[in-house]
Motif scaffolding. Structure first.
Motif, PDB file in Angstrom:
ATOM      1  N   UNK A 281       0.830  -1.206   0.000  1.00 46.26           N
ATOM      2  CA  UNK A 281       0.000   0.000   0.000  1.00 46.26           C
ATOM      3  C   UNK A 281       0.864   1.257   0.000  1.00 46.26           C
ATOM      4  N   UNK A 282       1.935   1.222   0.787  1.00 46.58           N
ATOM      5  CA  UNK A 282       2.833   2.373   0.830  1.00 46.58           C
ATOM      6  C   UNK A 282       3.478   2.615  -0.528  1.00 46.58           C
ATOM      7  N   UNK A 283       3.865   1.529  -1.247  1.00 43.95           N
ATOM      8  CA  UNK A 283       4.464   1.682  -2.569  1.00 43.95           C
ATOM      9  C   UNK A 283       3.488   2.374  -3.511  1.00 43.95           C
ATOM     10  N   UNK A 284       2.194   1.993  -3.436  1.00 45.74           N
ATOM     11  CA  UNK A 284       1.216   2.581  -4.333  1.00 45.74           C
ATOM     12  C   UNK A 284       0.999   4.064  -4.034  1.00 45.74           C
ATOM     13  N   UNK A 285       1.024   4.414  -2.763  1.00 47.41           N
ATOM     14  CA  UNK A 285       0.792   5.809  -2.377  1.00 47.41           C
ATOM     15  C   UNK A 285       1.972   6.693  -2.748  1.00 47.41           C
ATOM     16  N   UNK A 286       3.179   6.196  -2.435  1.00 46.38           N
ATOM     17  CA  UNK A 286       4.361   7.037  -2.626  1.00 46.38           C
ATOM     18  C   UNK A 286       4.877   7.018  -4.053  1.00 46.38           C
ATOM     19  N   UNK A 287       4.512   5.975  -4.829  1.00 43.37           N
ATOM     20  CA  UNK A 287       5.046   5.858  -6.168  1.00 43.37           C
ATOM     21  C   UNK A 287       6.395   5.183  -6.131  1.00 43.37           C
ATOM     22  N   UNK A 288       6.722   4.478  -7.193  1.00 42.96           N
ATOM     23  CA  UNK A 288       7.970   3.719  -7.208  1.00 42.96           C
ATOM     24  C   UNK A 288       9.170   4.602  -7.472  1.00 42.96           C
ATOM     25  N   UNK A 289       8.969   5.739  -8.097  1.00 39.51           N
ATOM     26  CA  UNK A 289      10.083   6.662  -8.299  1.00 39.51           C
ATOM     27  C   UNK A 289      11.138   6.103  -9.235  1.00 39.51           C
ATOM     28  N   UNK A 290      12.376   6.498  -9.009  1.00 36.03           N
ATOM     29  CA  UNK A 290      13.483   6.105  -9.866  1.00 36.03           C
ATOM     30  C   UNK A 290      13.818   4.640  -9.623  1.00 36.03           C
ATOM     31  N   UNK A 291      14.112   3.928 -10.708  1.00 33.56           N
ATOM     32  CA  UNK A 291      14.499   2.521 -10.613  1.00 33.56           C
ATOM     33  C   UNK A 291      16.003   2.415 -10.815  1.00 33.56           C
ATOM     34  N   UNK A 292      16.677   1.708  -9.915  1.00 35.28           N
ATOM     35  CA  UNK A 292      18.127   1.557  -9.976  1.00 35.28           C
ATOM     36  C   UNK A 292      18.474   0.158 -10.470  1.00 35.28           C
ATOM     37  N   UNK A 293      19.307   0.086 -11.505  1.00 33.50           N
ATOM     38  CA  UNK A 293      19.667  -1.196 -12.101  1.00 33.50           C
ATOM     39  C   UNK A 293      20.821  -1.845 -11.364  1.00 33.50           C
ATOM     40  N   UNK A 294      20.699  -3.162 -11.141  1.00 36.22           N
ATOM     41  CA  UNK A 294      21.756  -3.977 -10.542  1.00 36.22           C
ATOM     42  C   UNK A 294      21.966  -5.181 -11.441  1.00 36.22           C
ATOM     43  N   UNK A 295      23.227  -5.473 -11.765  1.00 36.84           N
ATOM     44  CA  UNK A 295      23.561  -6.601 -12.637  1.00 36.84           C
ATOM     45  C   UNK A 295      24.318  -7.647 -11.849  1.00 36.84           C
ATOM     46  N   UNK A 296      23.797  -8.869 -11.839  1.00 36.74           N
ATOM     47  CA  UNK A 296      24.477  -9.993 -11.231  1.00 36.74           C
ATOM     48  C   UNK A 296      24.670 -11.091 -12.251  1.00 36.74           C
ATOM     49  N   UNK A 297      25.427 -12.123 -11.862  1.00 32.63           N
ATOM     50  CA  UNK A 297      25.711 -13.233 -12.765  1.00 32.63           C
ATOM     51  C   UNK A 297      25.358 -14.549 -12.097  1.00 32.63           C
ATOM     52  N   UNK A 298      24.851 -15.467 -12.900  1.00 28.13           N
ATOM     53  CA  UNK A 298      24.415 -16.769 -12.403  1.00 28.13           C
ATOM     54  C   UNK A 298      25.506 -17.421 -11.566  1.00 28.13           C
ATOM     55  N   UNK A 299      25.147 -17.875 -10.371  1.00 30.46           N
ATOM     56  CA  UNK A 299      26.008 -18.517  -9.384  1.00 30.46           C
ATOM     57  C   UNK A 299      26.930 -17.535  -8.671  1.00 30.46           C
ATOM     58  N   UNK A 300      26.834 -16.261  -9.029  1.00 34.48           N
ATOM     59  CA  UNK A 300      27.609 -15.242  -8.329  1.00 34.48           C
ATOM     60  C   UNK A 300      26.778 -14.599  -7.222  1.00 34.48           C
ATOM     61  N   UNK A 301      27.221 -13.434  -6.752  1.00 31.80           N
ATOM     62  CA  UNK A 301      26.544 -12.718  -5.663  1.00 31.80           C
ATOM     63  C   UNK A 301      26.462 -11.240  -6.015  1.00 31.80           C
ATOM     64  N   UNK A 302      25.547 -10.542  -5.363  1.00 32.65           N
ATOM     65  CA  UNK A 302      25.543  -9.081  -5.395  1.00 32.65           C
ATOM     66  C   UNK A 302      25.458  -8.577  -3.964  1.00 32.65           C
ATOM     67  N   UNK A 303      26.102  -7.456  -3.716  1.00 33.16           N
ATOM     68  CA  UNK A 303      26.019  -6.783  -2.425  1.00 33.16           C
ATOM     69  C   UNK A 303      25.509  -5.373  -2.711  1.00 33.16           C
ATOM     70  N   UNK A 304      24.282  -5.095  -2.301  1.00 34.37           N
ATOM     71  CA  UNK A 304      23.606  -3.841  -2.629  1.00 34.37           C
ATOM     72  C   UNK A 304      23.612  -2.924  -1.412  1.00 34.37           C
ATOM     73  N   UNK A 305      23.968  -1.667  -1.621  1.00 32.56           N
ATOM     74  CA  UNK A 305      23.973  -0.656  -0.559  1.00 32.56           C
ATOM     75  C   UNK A 305      22.870   0.353  -0.847  1.00 32.56           C
ATOM     76  N   UNK A 306      21.844   0.375  -0.001  1.00 36.49           N
ATOM     77  CA  UNK A 306      20.743   1.331  -0.130  1.00 36.49           C
ATOM     78  C   UNK A 306      20.925   2.441   0.898  1.00 36.49           C
ATOM     79  N   UNK A 307      21.172   3.633   0.426  1.00 35.91           N
ATOM     80  CA  UNK A 307      21.392   4.753   1.338  1.00 35.91           C
ATOM     81  C   UNK A 307      20.082   5.168   2.000  1.00 35.91           C
ATOM     82  N   UNK A 308      20.185   5.586   3.253  1.00 36.79           N
ATOM     83  CA  UNK A 308      19.022   5.988   4.033  1.00 36.79           C
ATOM     84  C   UNK A 308      18.632   7.417   3.674  1.00 36.79           C
ATOM     85  N   UNK A 309      17.359   7.638   3.350  1.00 32.25           N
ATOM     86  CA  UNK A 309      16.843   8.984   3.112  1.00 32.25           C
ATOM     87  C   UNK A 309      16.253   9.581   4.384  1.00 32.25           C
TER      88      UNK A 309
END
Length: 225
Positions: free
Chosen positions: A8-36
């Protein structure tokens, strides 16, 4: 109920900008989301609106593990560690704080001959060993870092040229291969290593970690005679 409230919060606030992340099969990603904003609510990481979310409390410094996803909150950033990626993991995710901020992360999982499976390298005590990682051409100019698995997490390995540092790294961009040289090999050098490709951004940054190299440490045959 908590998932419904998030949606519900997503619908109210809107999704805004989308950030792309690229990973590879059998690998890992470490994502850092900064606090607003920081209202001392739970932080979360969710895929779409129908899958269970992973939560971590703002006052909790340790990792929280749920399957292949781990979260850790520290002041100013939510860190997401996503292991052993599959093609089915691709999709749209939300990282954020309940009742507050959120970022939309679009993760793509690719296959590439350079980054499939894992390999094992043997090093000998007190000697030198080299391990190498191939990487995709699209990350030719990105900074590379060496990581070692530790329990459910990982840590960065110091590869500077400072005195006493036994690890050194070189990047041959023409062949797209990172080489790591370890001198005076020790028993605790054994383990699983990753080459992390850094993709910086604001407010979402990430490491794309390629398939692993397992280092096995043994006693040299000549020294054991």
């Amino acid at each position: 109920m908590k998932i419904f409230l998030l949606f519900t919060f997503f619908l109210i606030s809107g999704l805004g900008v989308c950030f792309d992340v690229i990973g590879y099969k059998k690998g890992c990603v470490v994502i850092y989301c900064s606090i607003q904003q920081h209202k001392r609510h739970d932080e979360y990481f969710c895929k779409n609106s129908t899958n269970p979310c992973v939560y971590v409390k703002s006052d909790q410094n340790s990792w929280v593990h749920e399957g292949r996803v781990s979260l850790q909150y520290s002041p100013g950033v939510l860190r997401v560690f996503y292991r052993n990626l599959s093609l089915e993991d691709a999709g749209s995710y939300q990282c954020g704080e309940t009742g507050g901020w959120s970022h939309t992360v679009n993760m793509t999982v690719k296959t590439d001959p350079c980054c499939s499976g894992s390999k094992t390298v043997t090093g000998y005590l007190s000697e030198m060993v080299s391990i190498s990682f191939s990487y995709p051409e699209e990350f030719q100019t990105n900074d590379k870092y060496l990581f070692k698995a530790a329990g459910e997490g990982f840590f960065a390995v110091n590869t500077t040229d400072s005195p006493g540092v036994r690890f050194s790294m070189s990047d041959d961009r023409s062949s797209k291969v990172v080489s790591v040289r370890i001198s005076d090999v020790r028993e605790d050098d054994g383990g699983h290593y990753y080459c992390g490709l850094w993709i910086g951004g604001n407010p979402v940054s990430y490491y794309s970690m390629l398939s692993e190299v397992q280092l096995q440490v043994s006693v040299s045959v000549f020294k054991s005679l």
